[in-house]
Design a protein around this motif. Sequence first.
Motif, PDB file in Angstrom:
ATOM      1  N   SER A  86       0.848  -1.185   0.000  1.00 13.30           N
ATOM      2  CA  SER A  86       0.000   0.000   0.000  1.00 13.30           C
ATOM      3  C   SER A  86       0.884   1.235   0.000  1.00 13.30           C
ATOM      4  O   SER A  86       1.921   1.270   0.662  1.00 13.30           O
ATOM      5  N   SER A  87       0.498   2.205  -0.768  1.00 11.86           N
ATOM      6  CA  SER A  87       1.035   3.565  -0.692  1.00 11.86           C
ATOM      7  C   SER A  87       0.056   4.424  -1.472  1.00 11.86           C
ATOM      8  O   SER A  87      -0.421   4.027  -2.532  1.00 11.86           O
ATOM      9  N   GLU A  88      -0.258   5.579  -0.914  1.00  8.07           N
ATOM     10  CA  GLU A  88      -1.359   6.378  -1.426  1.00  8.07           C
ATOM     11  C   GLU A  88      -0.932   7.825  -1.628  1.00  8.07           C
ATOM     12  O   GLU A  88      -0.136   8.352  -0.857  1.00  8.07           O
ATOM     13  N   GLN A 101      -1.369   3.645  -5.163  1.00 13.23           N
ATOM     14  CA  GLN A 101      -2.728   4.119  -5.416  1.00 13.23           C
ATOM     15  C   GLN A 101      -2.675   5.642  -5.542  1.00 13.23           C
ATOM     16  O   GLN A 101      -2.463   6.348  -4.560  1.00 13.23           O
ATOM     17  N   THR A 102      -2.870   6.133  -6.750  1.00 11.13           N
ATOM     18  CA  THR A 102      -2.688   7.566  -7.018  1.00 11.13           C
ATOM     19  C   THR A 102      -3.938   8.387  -6.727  1.00 11.13           C
ATOM     20  O   THR A 102      -3.866   9.600  -6.559  1.00 11.13           O
ATOM     21  N   PRO A 104      -8.374   7.437  -5.247  1.00  2.47           N
ATOM     22  CA  PRO A 104      -9.208   6.330  -4.775  1.00  2.47           C
ATOM     23  C   PRO A 104      -9.557   5.347  -5.894  1.00  2.47           C
ATOM     24  O   PRO A 104     -10.188   5.714  -6.889  1.00  2.47           O
ATOM     25  N   TYR A 107      -4.866   2.825  -9.734  1.00  2.00           N
ATOM     26  CA  TYR A 107      -3.592   2.204  -9.388  1.00  2.00           C
ATOM     27  C   TYR A 107      -2.538   2.425 -10.461  1.00  2.00           C
ATOM     28  O   TYR A 107      -2.841   2.473 -11.658  1.00  2.00           O
ATOM     29  N   GLN A 145      -4.008  10.074   4.130  1.00  5.75           N
ATOM     30  CA  GLN A 145      -4.336  10.317   2.721  1.00  5.75           C
ATOM     31  C   GLN A 145      -5.786   9.946   2.421  1.00  5.75           C
ATOM     32  O   GLN A 145      -6.480  10.647   1.671  1.00  5.75           O
ATOM     33  N   TYR A 146      -6.266   8.845   3.018  1.00  4.16           N
ATOM     34  CA  TYR A 146      -7.676   8.484   2.839  1.00  4.16           C
ATOM     35  C   TYR A 146      -8.598   9.595   3.376  1.00  4.16           C
ATOM     36  O   TYR A 146      -9.586   9.961   2.737  1.00  4.16           O
ATOM     37  N   TRP A 149      -8.533  12.522   0.976  1.00  7.40           N
ATOM     38  CA  TRP A 149      -9.328  12.268  -0.230  1.00  7.40           C
ATOM     39  C   TRP A 149     -10.824  12.461   0.032  1.00  7.40           C
ATOM     40  O   TRP A 149     -11.537  12.986  -0.809  1.00  7.40           O
ATOM     41  N   TYR A 186     -10.128   2.230   2.298  1.00  8.54           N
ATOM     42  CA  TYR A 186      -9.143   1.262   2.807  1.00  8.54           C
ATOM     43  C   TYR A 186      -9.624  -0.162   2.543  1.00  8.54           C
ATOM     44  O   TYR A 186      -8.865  -1.015   2.064  1.00  8.54           O
ATOM     45  N   HIS A 189      -9.329  -1.120  -1.021  1.00 13.58           N
ATOM     46  CA  HIS A 189      -7.946  -1.451  -1.363  1.00 13.58           C
ATOM     47  C   HIS A 189      -7.596  -2.869  -0.918  1.00 13.58           C
ATOM     48  O   HIS A 189      -6.981  -3.635  -1.672  1.00 13.58           O
TER      49      HIS A 189
END
Length: 432
Positions: A86-88, A101-102, A104, A107, A145-146, A149, A186, A189
């Motif tokens: 995971s990385s957002e 994940q650039t 929501p 990818y 980050q979530y 967003w 989340y 994902h």
Amino acid sequence: MNKQYLTYLIFWISCQALFAQTSSDFVTVKDKNFELRGKPYKYIGTNLWYGMNLGASGTSGNRERLVQELNQLQQLGLTNLRIMASSEGVDGSYQNTLALQTAPGQYNDEMLAGLDFLLSEMGKRNMKAVVCLGNFWMWSGGFAQYVSWVDGTKTPYPEIEDGGTWDPFIQYAQSFYTNPKAMQMYYDHIEFIINRTNTITGKKYKEDPVIMAWQLSNEPRGYDSVKEYRKWVKKSARFIKSMDKNHLVSIGSEGNASNPRAGIDLYRDNKSRHIDYCTTHIWIQNWSWYQPEKAETFDQAVKKTFKYIEDQKAKAQKLNKPMVIEEFGVSRDEGIFEPSASINFRDRYFEILFKKVVDEIDANSAIQGCNFWSWGGNEKPNSPGGFWQKGDPLIGDPAHERQGWYSIYNTDKSTLKIIEEYTAKLQSKLLQ
């Protein structure tokens, strides 16, 4: 032969074959012990959080370096890697890029290919992966980050370089537990990753025995939302198990940590039947037990380490669950960041920790293994002691930490010798 009996026999043989395949392929838990292929599975491993980044396809990654790193880790006898899946985000302060994940549900295909490549290469070396599905901290985007967003607000990054307070960021990140839309991102994902099919091996992740465990997050903390945090733990673990019965699940928590504000407790947090084993982290410098500039603080830090381990172990044993010490590290002597600085205290601490883990395994306690932090390998920081910038090499220190703080390089020969010595000792004990 009686037709009914023949039908029963075929069914029994099929069940036995299925059971044999399942029990041999995946790490399981039995009476606070890990098992693999019907035998004890214990390990010394490391953290390689940036493995996915190196494995990325195209010009984004560096697969040649990843293969070199995995070969050296294998030569050292390390059989378990804790990695990120995971990385957002896009570009944030103190954040490593590229992100998986650039936006929501959107990818980066090159990064997904990197995760595929990493797992396939680990499989060739009989390594197991502990796969982190989130992060409380900002260096991979994570919970904050979530929230950003969903709310359209900017993450209040702490001014680490100026010694600023972390409180606004902590409040922002912990709001994730009470933000249904952020949590749904989340969960989306998690579902996407668990059900992904590896483009190299053709295996679904949830059917891939290279993966030992799914981990809810890197170092999640409850802080002022302890009740909501524990609800999130239970719900998330149950959600994973509803999709994947093959793999273990753990939280990825520090256990208790030294800060009572953190809102975490190894016993209370791991009570869910969907959590298979406990994790704990030990940070003698971050927790102000050890000051590298004051060598006299080391012995007391070791005593506190032993006390902390015993406390965590007792809680795990009360739960009758295994426990892994999955993060610990020590800076170079006197807190110097230059790769050429001596590492006497790090070597002493690693030897103490490895011996403790091997002794606990030999005594059949709840402690089943460890992953040290963190493998830097073949690269060195461009600016030792500075913060990571886009284009800098990836080493063991994430972007929010000063580069060279805890990284172990392939030139740290004395540390590598200790690692190799204790992986050999552990393997010898397992063969007895």
